[in-house]
Design a protein around this motif. Sequence first.
Motif, mmCIF file in Angstrom:
data_model
loop_
_atom_site.group_PDB
_atom_site.id
_atom_site.type_symbol
_atom_site.label_atom_id
_atom_site.label_comp_id
_atom_site.label_asym_id
_atom_site.label_seq_id
_atom_site.Cartn_x
_atom_site.Cartn_y
_atom_site.Cartn_z
ATOM 1 N N ARG A 275 0.841 -1.217 0.000
ATOM 2 C CA ARG A 275 0.000 0.000 0.000
ATOM 3 C C ARG A 275 0.864 1.251 0.000
ATOM 4 N N ASP A 276 1.986 1.193 0.735
ATOM 5 C CA ASP A 276 2.865 2.372 0.775
ATOM 6 C C ASP A 276 3.469 2.647 -0.599
ATOM 7 N N VAL A 281 3.328 5.950 -5.673
ATOM 8 C CA VAL A 281 2.979 6.054 -7.099
ATOM 9 C C VAL A 281 1.844 7.065 -7.271
ATOM 10 N N ALA A 282 0.836 6.985 -6.396
ATOM 11 C CA ALA A 282 -0.318 7.889 -6.490
ATOM 12 C C ALA A 282 0.125 9.343 -6.322
ATOM 13 N N ASN A 406 -12.091 3.080 -5.185
ATOM 14 C CA ASN A 406 -13.034 1.955 -5.323
ATOM 15 C C ASN A 406 -12.624 0.797 -4.408
ATOM 16 N N GLY A 407 -11.306 0.677 -4.200
ATOM 17 C CA GLY A 407 -10.775 -0.440 -3.418
ATOM 18 C C GLY A 407 -10.889 -0.258 -1.925
ATOM 19 N N GLY A 408 -11.519 0.862 -1.493
ATOM 20 C CA GLY A 408 -11.772 1.042 -0.068
ATOM 21 C C GLY A 408 -10.654 1.754 0.678
ATOM 22 N N TRP A 409 -9.841 2.520 -0.044
ATOM 23 C CA TRP A 409 -8.733 3.250 0.585
ATOM 24 C C TRP A 409 -8.689 4.668 0.020
ATOM 25 N N ARG A 410 -8.039 5.563 0.751
ATOM 26 C CA ARG A 410 -7.903 6.945 0.308
ATOM 27 C C ARG A 410 -6.443 7.367 0.399
ATOM 28 N N LEU A 411 -6.023 8.222 -0.532
ATOM 29 C CA LEU A 411 -4.687 8.798 -0.483
ATOM 30 C C LEU A 411 -4.711 10.013 0.428
ATOM 31 N N PRO A 519 2.935 10.674 1.341
ATOM 32 C CA PRO A 519 1.691 9.970 0.993
ATOM 33 C C PRO A 519 1.478 8.675 1.777
ATOM 34 N N HIS A 520 0.216 8.404 2.073
ATOM 35 C CA HIS A 520 -0.194 7.142 2.713
ATOM 36 C C HIS A 520 -1.564 6.767 2.185
ATOM 37 N N LEU A 521 -1.892 5.498 2.243
ATOM 38 C CA LEU A 521 -3.269 5.079 1.998
ATOM 39 C C LEU A 521 -3.917 4.790 3.352
ATOM 40 N N VAL A 522 -5.109 5.347 3.559
ATOM 41 C CA VAL A 522 -5.855 5.036 4.790
ATOM 42 C C VAL A 522 -7.178 4.388 4.399
#
Length: 554
Positions: A275-276, A281-282, A406-411, A519-522
Amino acid sequence: MFTYHVQIPAVVTTVEASMDYLSPVEMPGGYTSGSSATSEMAVVSWNQLLLYPKGWGSDQIQVKPSLKIPRGWQYGTALPLAGKEIGGSGAPPPDGAIEFAQASLTTVVDSPVIIGAHFKAIPLQQGKNPPHELDVASDSDAALKLTPEQTQGFDNLVAEAGALYGARHYRDYHFLLSLSDHVAHFGLEHHESNDSRLGEKYFTDPGQWKLGAMLLPHEYTHSWNGKYRRPFDLATPEYETPMQTELLWVYEGLTEYFGFVLAARSGLETPQDWRDEYAEVAMTYSYRSGRQWRPLEDTATAAQILQQANEGFTNWRRSVDYYEEGALIWLEADTIIRQKSNNQKSMDDFAHLFHGQPDSGPMVKTYTFDDVVNTLEKVVPYDWRGFLTDRIKKIAVKAPLAGIENGGWRLVYTDKPSARMTTAMSIHHHVDCTASLGFTVSTENAGIEDTVHGGLADKAGIGPGMRIVAVNGRKFDGPRLVEALRNAVSDKAPIQLIVENTEYFKTVSLDYHDGPRYPHLVRDSSKPDLLGDIIKPKVTTLPKAKPEADVDED
Ligand SMILES: [Zn+2]
């Protein structure tokens, strides 16, 4: 590259030619134009050692190679050995000469040989057919020490790839892995092997292991996506016909996506690192200002220029963005398929249809843009032509982050980098201020690697190639710059930089007070965790994870 014109009298039946190949002296990058040999190991790429007659396709020319290697060295290759249908590894015959079976020029060029004094062959998915092997050559015996968890990760990779694609298209498969700080670092795909090159401490340094997780899954994926299935205009009959590259967003972009997926499913990369890495990349593509003028497909068309392009101005020129942005787009496609099928179907179904049955030896099945669209339609009906056209052929100013959402995560951005990004900044010797001041800067020579075009630093007159001499009046170093960013949150004064531009100095004020941003995905709990589903192993169990603290300390 070179043609020899030889006048041959009619009575002559054989021509003997000899040629010297000058192996490049220590030189980074540049794939096989970089260094491929040290005193302890080498990778032999046949395409650099060839003379062959003009006028035939490479499938039509038959070659019977032999290779003499230094005493005491061992070898590994997928090139079939004399009297065998498959490649092999280990010690050569006593005279050091390895004899190969007759094979087409296509197969020979596609089958490099790794050789070395410090060598280890590790069978994977032992007892199953076709055979798989990890062949490692390195600059020391110490570098060959894998943990059982690492071996299990590679073993899982073979099993998970079989489950993802549903078929294999090789007679046997060799991961040819060079571990050396003195050869060029890259990965190069082949049909029955891959030539992957990482630092000497890849197995033993947790940071190198973390950052290198993707390489072998990526190159292995190419056996299906790139070698077996290939864009129609990348498949040429011999090596003189130029290739056309506009479908690299499938060849490389989908490989990047499935490589990511397999790295996580096999346990070579932890879910957190996975995810990191996606968060990094995001961020990169969210701040990629070149999106304003350049469609993604155009980066594929210009691959031969962008692969060699300088790092400076990458943000505005764009680079080989079809790799990582491709991975974002294919992630989005996966989540759309899952949403529309109640999570019953996925990109795995696409892989089965596109890359799967029947099992075969090496062969090439070409495809067009329409073939990709039609296969997606078979998995789940949707306007896939419109989807791909909007993201690939048209200018798309906003980065394609819908797969994450869509995958249930946010940047999100916080003031603390992830463990993976901390490792990346340390190993690459730079500070990443992309999402704050709008540049990345080397901690080795204080050079600005690139700026975000239209970002704060760019607008203030800072550009790639300049050097940051001082931060708030004191000599530049990485931690001092980050400290200045932190202090500026409460301090109303702008950050003052002294910048050197080709021997001329200037002072630049950056009125910025939002602190460091990484950046992180939460998790977005309002949606199902499709990202979690995507990276769940299909047929293996994850290796026991090492505590994260072990990684940070080293
Ligand atoms: Zn690739």
